[in-house]
Scaffold this active site. Structure first.
Site, PDB file in Angstrom:
ATOM      1  N   ALA A   1       0.809  -1.411   0.056  1.00 45.45           N
ATOM      2  CA  ALA A   1       0.238   0.006   0.090  1.00 45.45           C
ATOM      3  C   ALA A   1       0.767   1.290   0.203  1.00 45.45           C
ATOM      4  O   ALA A   1       0.631   2.247  -1.088  1.00 45.45           O
ATOM      5  CB  ALA A   1      -1.167   0.076   0.839  1.00 45.45           C
TER       6      ALA A   1
ATOM      7  N   GLN B   1       4.656 -13.401  -1.517  1.00 45.89           N
ATOM      8  CA  GLN B   1       5.374 -12.341  -1.383  1.00 45.89           C
ATOM      9  C   GLN B   1       5.787 -12.740  -0.074  1.00 45.89           C
ATOM     10  O   GLN B   1       6.876 -11.873   0.106  1.00 45.89           O
ATOM     11  CB  GLN B   1       4.546 -10.446  -0.915  1.00 45.89           C
ATOM     12  CG  GLN B   1       3.714 -10.972  -2.323  1.00 45.89           C
ATOM     13  CD  GLN B   1       2.086 -11.370  -2.472  1.00 45.89           C
ATOM     14  OE1 GLN B   1       2.107 -12.543  -2.263  1.00 45.89           O
ATOM     15  NE2 GLN B   1       1.770  -9.988  -3.296  1.00 45.89           N
TER      16      GLN B   1
ATOM     17  N   ASP C   1      -4.123  -2.757   3.713  1.00 46.50           N
ATOM     18  CA  ASP C   1      -3.754  -1.977   2.139  1.00 46.50           C
ATOM     19  C   ASP C   1      -5.516  -1.172   2.396  1.00 46.50           C
ATOM     20  O   ASP C   1      -5.344  -0.192   2.054  1.00 46.50           O
ATOM     21  CB  ASP C   1      -4.011  -3.308   1.543  1.00 46.50           C
ATOM     22  CG  ASP C   1      -3.387  -4.038   1.044  1.00 46.50           C
ATOM     23  OD1 ASP C   1      -3.051  -4.829   1.529  1.00 46.50           O
ATOM     24  OD2 ASP C   1      -2.873  -3.521   0.090  1.00 46.50           O
TER      25      ASP C   1
ATOM     26  N   ASN D   1      -6.527  -6.782   4.069  1.00 47.57           N
ATOM     27  CA  ASN D   1      -4.787  -7.216   3.947  1.00 47.57           C
ATOM     28  C   ASN D   1      -4.348  -8.246   2.910  1.00 47.57           C
ATOM     29  O   ASN D   1      -5.773  -8.998   3.331  1.00 47.57           O
ATOM     30  CB  ASN D   1      -4.096  -7.519   5.421  1.00 47.57           C
ATOM     31  CG  ASN D   1      -2.370  -7.252   5.752  1.00 47.57           C
ATOM     32  OD1 ASN D   1      -2.211  -6.310   4.664  1.00 47.57           O
ATOM     33  ND2 ASN D   1      -1.977  -8.266   6.068  1.00 47.57           N
TER      34      ASN D   1
HETATM   35  O1  MRU Z   1      -0.821  -7.701  -3.310  1.00 48.30           O
HETATM   36  P1  MRU Z   1       0.234  -7.200  -2.675  1.00 48.30           P
HETATM   37  O2  MRU Z   1       1.550  -7.479  -2.470  1.00 48.30           O
HETATM   38  O3  MRU Z   1       0.457  -5.477  -3.037  1.00 48.30           O
HETATM   39  O4  MRU Z   1      -0.657  -6.494  -1.365  1.00 48.30           O
HETATM   40  C1  MRU Z   1       0.360  -6.134   0.270  1.00 48.30           C
HETATM   41  C2  MRU Z   1      -0.404  -6.635   0.987  1.00 48.30           C
HETATM   42  O5  MRU Z   1      -1.297  -7.435   1.465  1.00 48.30           O
HETATM   43  C3  MRU Z   1       0.254  -5.894   2.251  1.00 48.30           C
HETATM   44  O6  MRU Z   1       0.520  -6.518   3.894  1.00 48.30           O
HETATM   45  C4  MRU Z   1       0.148  -4.161   2.745  1.00 48.30           C
HETATM   46  O7  MRU Z   1      -0.336  -3.690   1.276  1.00 48.30           O
HETATM   47  C5  MRU Z   1       0.533  -4.400   3.596  1.00 48.30           C
HETATM   48  S1  MRU Z   1       2.340  -3.259   2.613  1.00 48.30           S
HETATM   49  C6  MRU Z   1       3.097  -1.761   3.599  1.00 48.30           C
END
Ligand code: MRU
Length: 344
Positions: free
Chosen positions: A45, A191, A232, A241
């Site tokens: 995010a 991730q 997010d 999230n």
């Molecule tokens: O699909 P992504 O990799 O963008 O998802 C990201 C997440 O869910 C993270 O946990 C969230 O953005 C917090 S990041 C500091």
């Protein structure tokens, strides 16, 4: 390690190539940026907030215009398209709107170009500062020797630098606390296994990789003292999230383990409720193939039906505290979150 920056164009670490290769991707127009966001070359995010800001600065440089009104209409149209690249994290919209406001207020094309880039740089710099602040507040919740479970990647790569949930872990380590991190691999795009373990190993932080379905056993075995995740979007009744976060929250409650969410105030969308937010659903290939890099390795029947939401929502009653750059907020959230947001 800086995830995204400006050097005549947008430069970013291409996260799809990690952990094998640290490759800097150059982005020259908004369409390229949208596809980088959609394939997750840049993700997380707060990193998307910076990308949104830099993207509007890029839109200002895509074409030449004689009339200010034509220029502004063009940038507005590009900004609207960029803001929709991914629907769940509110930060992308926040970054886009903040820089677009500077363009709309400008009284010449030159002024718009300059102030858009200045504002985008400010967003990126502020992100680094607020992550360190959040880290400092969150580190107070961690004790020496804690086992910490996390999901997805919430480190430098998900922000401009340092991180949210991983930033808290980094700050605790900096204070001399030894922690053991359990990183959920975070299927389907991994991730956790690709990015979180890579970051923590680089920092010399003890990390153990588990599959998402092993969270229960590590809690039951007593390996986990705290769960810390990012967000997010935080609405008045829940936290959006990465998919799997809700499962961790329910498990943590069952095992009496505190469940913390670390996020900057720009991730709060307090006017909304869980029912108002769109959860991104992604391609079924992500589940049918072993990994997006191995499209010759199918692991499911080609014609099976797939449900692939990228995020889930955890009701706020599961959340022990929200860690922000203004401090740690404990329940009742409906009383205290609005007070903190007023200080934004
Ligand atoms: O699909 P992504 O990799 O963008 O998802 C990201 C997440 O869910 C993270 O946990 C969230 O953005 C917090 S990041 C500091």
């Amino acid at each position: 390690m800086r995830t995204i920056y400006w050097e005549n164009c947008i430069k970013m670490i291409d996260q799809t190539r990690l952990p094998d290769e640290l490759f800097i991707l150059e982005i020259h127009d908004v369409d390229e940026l949208i596809s980088a966001i959609q394939r997750l070359s840049i993700r997380g995010a707060p990193a998307l907030e910076a990308a949104g800001g830099y993207g509007v600065a890029l839109a200002c440089r895509e074409k030449s215009f004689g009339r200010l009104e034509d220029f502004k209409n063009y940038v507005k149209e590009r900004a609207e398209k960029l803001a929709k690249a991914r629907p769940t994290a509110v930060n992308l919209v926040v970054g886009v709107e903040r820089v677009l406001k500077k363009v709309i207020e400008a009284s010449s094309i030159e002024e718009a170009k300059n102030s858009a880039l200045e504002e985008a740089e400010r967003i990126a710099e502020e992100d680094i500062v607020r992550n360190k602040l959040m880290g400092g507040f969150g580190a107070k919740l961690i004790e020496d020797g804690d086992g910490i479970l996390t999901i997805c990647n919430t480190g430098s790569l998900a922000t401009v630098e340092w991180g949210t949930a991983l930033g808290v872990i980094r700050s605790a380590k900096l204070e001399g606390k030894n922690v053991r991190v359990f990183a959920c691999e975070t299927r389907p795009l991994n991730q956790g296994s690709r990015l979180t373990t890579w970051e923590l190993l680089n920092d010399g932080i003890d990390v153990t990789l588990i599959t998402d379905s092993m969270a229960g056993i590590v809690m039951r075995k007593g390996f986990v003292d705290k769960v810390i995740v990012g967000a997010d979007r935080i609405v008045r009744d829940g936290v959006f999230n990465k998919i799997g976060t809700y499962t961790l929250a329910v498990l943590a409650k069952e095992h009496g383990i505190p469940f913390f969410v670390a996020a900057p105030l720009t991730t709060f969308d307090w006017e909304k409720e869980m029912k108002d937010v769109v959860i991104e659903e992604r391609r079924d290939d992500e589940l049918k193939y072993c990994h997006m890099k191995c499209m010759n390795c199918r692991i499911a029947p080609e014609n099976v039906k797939v449900f692939n939401p990228a995020f889930d929502a955890t009701p706020l009653e599961y959340v022990t505290a929200l860690i922000t750059e203004k401090g740690v907020i404990f329940p009742p959230y409906d009383r205290d979150v609005p007070k903190v947001l007023k200080k934004l």
